[in-house]
Design an enzyme around this catalytic site. Structure first.
Site, mmCIF file in Angstrom:
data_model
loop_
_atom_site.group_PDB
_atom_site.id
_atom_site.type_symbol
_atom_site.label_atom_id
_atom_site.label_comp_id
_atom_site.label_asym_id
_atom_site.label_seq_id
_atom_site.Cartn_x
_atom_site.Cartn_y
_atom_site.Cartn_z
ATOM 1 N N ASP A 155 0.815 -1.215 0.000
ATOM 2 C CA ASP A 155 0.000 0.000 0.000
ATOM 3 C C ASP A 155 0.853 1.272 0.000
ATOM 4 O OD1 ASP A 155 -1.971 -1.873 0.361
ATOM 5 O OD2 ASP A 155 -2.845 -0.937 2.135
ATOM 6 N N HIS A 204 3.658 -2.353 3.143
ATOM 7 C CA HIS A 204 3.674 -0.992 2.587
ATOM 8 C C HIS A 204 4.993 -0.794 1.850
ATOM 9 C CE1 HIS A 204 0.629 -0.842 5.716
ATOM 10 N NE2 HIS A 204 0.106 0.200 5.099
HETATM 11 ZN ZN ZN Z 1 -2.625 3.032 3.330
#
Ligand code: ZN
Ligand code: NAG
Length: 253
Positions: free
Chosen positions: A49, A201
């Site tokens: 992400d 992430h």
């Molecule tokens: Zn996020």
């Protein structure tokens, strides 16, 4: 009330007159499906992400080196602007290397606090950016913070998006050390669920350069196939696929 009666009557009329049209209406108007886990046995989907950002290319290279596929939930304007030269090239690089590109919405807002129109706007902007850069129109989105309500699912449904959550959080965005993140993968491998849908992430140097290779080695060693989210639920990654577009002055954040 009037509009509710109208919708009910319209649906009834469609059901009588044209079942196919009713199906299309419901697909467009029903709430989005929420995906919390993979369904194809023995698959693991690694998801990244908050990019595009400076470590995104390294993440792709590590996945490629290991014969793994990943899924990137991109923002339009978060760590970087998706339209700037390098971030746009990173998105294209991931797509061209066969990884799934998907929406994390435009500016990483808390969608539950937004109106119907504002949620559409947060979703539409990044879908357009991904379409321009790759030529593909995404079919999957992840709401920032994993937060969604009925309004969010209604909008996502209208946009023909599935909402993707996760069932394994590496902890990279919540302050876990690399050792703690690695322990998450150790734990899941010893638990050995049928499938894994993990949250990472791409914006952390340690995720890209330390945890990722460890996670891949562990999961592959445990016999999982590392595939995209679309593949792990047996769906198409994109609503449509065409040629990438050429940069214009409209490509700005
Ligand atoms: Zn996020
Ligand atoms: C909705 O998305 C699916 C892929 O998930 C695609 O096959 C379908 O054509 C899309 N429907 C519309 C109306 O765009």
């Amino acid at each position: 009330m009037i509009s509710k009666v109208f919708v009910t009557l319209t649906l009834a009329a469609l059901a009588l007159a044209a079942p196919a049209a009713e199906d299309a209406f419901e697909k467009r108007a029903g709430p989005a499906q929420v995906i919390t886990r993979c369904t194809v046995p023995n698959t693991a989907a690694l998801t990244f992400d908050d990019g595009p950002y400076i470590y995104g290319k390294d993440v792709v290279d590590t996945l490629d080196k290991n014969g793994a596929k990943g899924t990137f939930f991109y923002n339009g304007m978060n760590y970087d602007c998706i339209y700037d030269q390098n971030p746009a090239a990173t998105v294209k690089y991931a797509y061209d290397h066969g990884h799934q590109v998907a929406s994390h919405t435009w500016a990483h807002k808390h969608l539950n606090s937004l109106t119907f129109d504002q949620v559409h706007d947060e979703m539409w902007r990044v879908e357009q950016a991904l379409l321009r850069i790759t030529g593909a129109y995404p079919a999957f989105m992840r709401p920032p913070y994993g937060e969604y309500n009925a309004n969010v699912l209604k909008v996502a449904g209208q946009r023909n998006q599935s909402a993707v959550i996760w069932d394994l959080d590496s902890g990279d965005s919540t302050g876990s050390s690399v050792a703690q993140q690695k322990a998450q993968y150790d734990a899941v491998v010893s638990r050995h669920p049928s499938t894994v849908l993990s949250l990472e992430h791409e914006v952390y140097e340690t995720t890209a350069h330390q945890t990722l290779q460890y996670a891949i080695t562990k999961l592959k060693g445990a016999g999982y196939r590392l595939v995209t989210v679309a593949e792990c639920v047996g769906k198409q990654p994109y609503q449509s696929v065409s040629a990438p577009q050429s940069r214009t002055s409209d490509w700005h954040c």
